[in-house]
Design an enzyme around this catalytic site. Structure first.
Site, mmCIF file in Angstrom:
data_model
loop_
_atom_site.group_PDB
_atom_site.id
_atom_site.type_symbol
_atom_site.label_atom_id
_atom_site.label_comp_id
_atom_site.label_asym_id
_atom_site.label_seq_id
_atom_site.Cartn_x
_atom_site.Cartn_y
_atom_site.Cartn_z
ATOM 1 N N SER A 1 8.727 3.129 -4.266
ATOM 2 C CA SER A 1 7.491 3.642 -4.850
ATOM 3 C C SER A 1 7.864 4.583 -5.990
ATOM 4 O O SER A 1 8.571 4.176 -6.909
ATOM 5 C CB SER A 1 6.635 4.320 -3.775
ATOM 6 O OG SER A 1 5.393 4.728 -4.305
ATOM 7 N N HIS B 1 5.389 -0.243 -5.365
ATOM 8 C CA HIS B 1 3.990 0.148 -5.516
ATOM 9 C C HIS B 1 3.605 0.075 -6.989
ATOM 10 O O HIS B 1 4.253 0.689 -7.839
ATOM 11 C CB HIS B 1 3.767 1.568 -4.989
ATOM 12 C CG HIS B 1 3.860 1.667 -3.503
ATOM 13 N ND1 HIS B 1 3.932 2.880 -2.850
ATOM 14 C CD2 HIS B 1 3.887 0.726 -2.536
ATOM 15 C CE1 HIS B 1 3.988 2.673 -1.547
ATOM 16 N NE2 HIS B 1 3.975 1.381 -1.333
ATOM 17 N N ASP C 1 4.530 4.737 3.520
ATOM 18 C CA ASP C 1 4.678 3.286 3.559
ATOM 19 C C ASP C 1 6.157 2.960 3.765
ATOM 20 O O ASP C 1 7.035 3.598 3.195
ATOM 21 C CB ASP C 1 4.168 2.669 2.249
ATOM 22 C CG ASP C 1 4.060 1.159 2.311
ATOM 23 O OD1 ASP C 1 4.063 0.601 3.427
ATOM 24 O OD2 ASP C 1 3.971 0.540 1.230
#
Length: 194
Positions: free
Chosen positions: A18, A45, A138
């Protein structure tokens, strides 16, 4: 313990990143051997409302072909496949991928957990999950699923990550088989040949 003793014959590599992930992925994917015998699937992401340029950026740096996933495409050894914006990337079975518009996970679609969990379900102990820098939780459930299925999880050392939140959360939730700096991860990737 020697490097060989900690690197079993993986069948699939899944990677999640991310915040700070573009830079980390540039280094990690550049370290892949040109004769890598397994597929590599990546979730980064991404903004959901515009096309991604990540494939174009990384294809020139990676010794393997880099592509954006399409629904129902086959899993191809020696390729790197990215989740497209606004779709979860799933391992449908041992031979193909699927794209999903299921709800975002921890505000992200694509999200890392669905990829890691579906990989664990299909490939079990053949999965190597790599979790890099990021600013959410996540990946934690996905790392747990991979390790429960007998696969391995290599996590970027939080102190080495651009954003330590994601690797630290996964370590707290699921542990890891190795906690490595990005440089050490890249060194290990170079050794992943048959």
């Amino acid at each position: 313990m020697s490097e060989a003793s900690v690197q079993p014959a993986f069948e699939l590599i899944v990677v999640g990143a991310s915040a700070g992930g573009v830079s980390a992925l540039q280094e990690l994917l550049a370290a892949l051997p040109a004769d890598l015998p397994m597929p590599v699937l990546v979730v980064l992401h991404l903004p959901r409302d515009r096309p991604s340029r990540i494939v174009d950026l990384l294809d020139v740096r990676c010794p393997l072909p880099v592509r954006e996933a399409e629904d129902k495409q086959p899993l191809v050894p020696g390729t790197v496949t990215f989740a497209p914006p606004d779709y979860h990337l799933l391992v449908e079975d041992r031979h193909s991928l699927a794209l999903s518009v299921d709800p975002p996970v921890l505000y992200s679609r694509p999200a890392i957990d669905p990829l890691f969990e579906s990989a664990a379900e299909s490939f079990g102990s053949g999965v190597l999950a790599i979790l890099l820098t990021g600013a959410s939780n996540d990946g934690s459930a996905g790392v747990a699923a991979v390790r429960t299925a007998g696969g391995q999880a290599w996590i970027q050392c939080p102190d080495d990550a651009f954003s330590p939140i994601m690797p630290a959360a996964a370590l707290a939730h699921a542990g890891a088989d190795a906690v490595l700096t990005l440089t050490s991860l890249c060194s290990r990737m170079k050794g992943l040949t048959r």
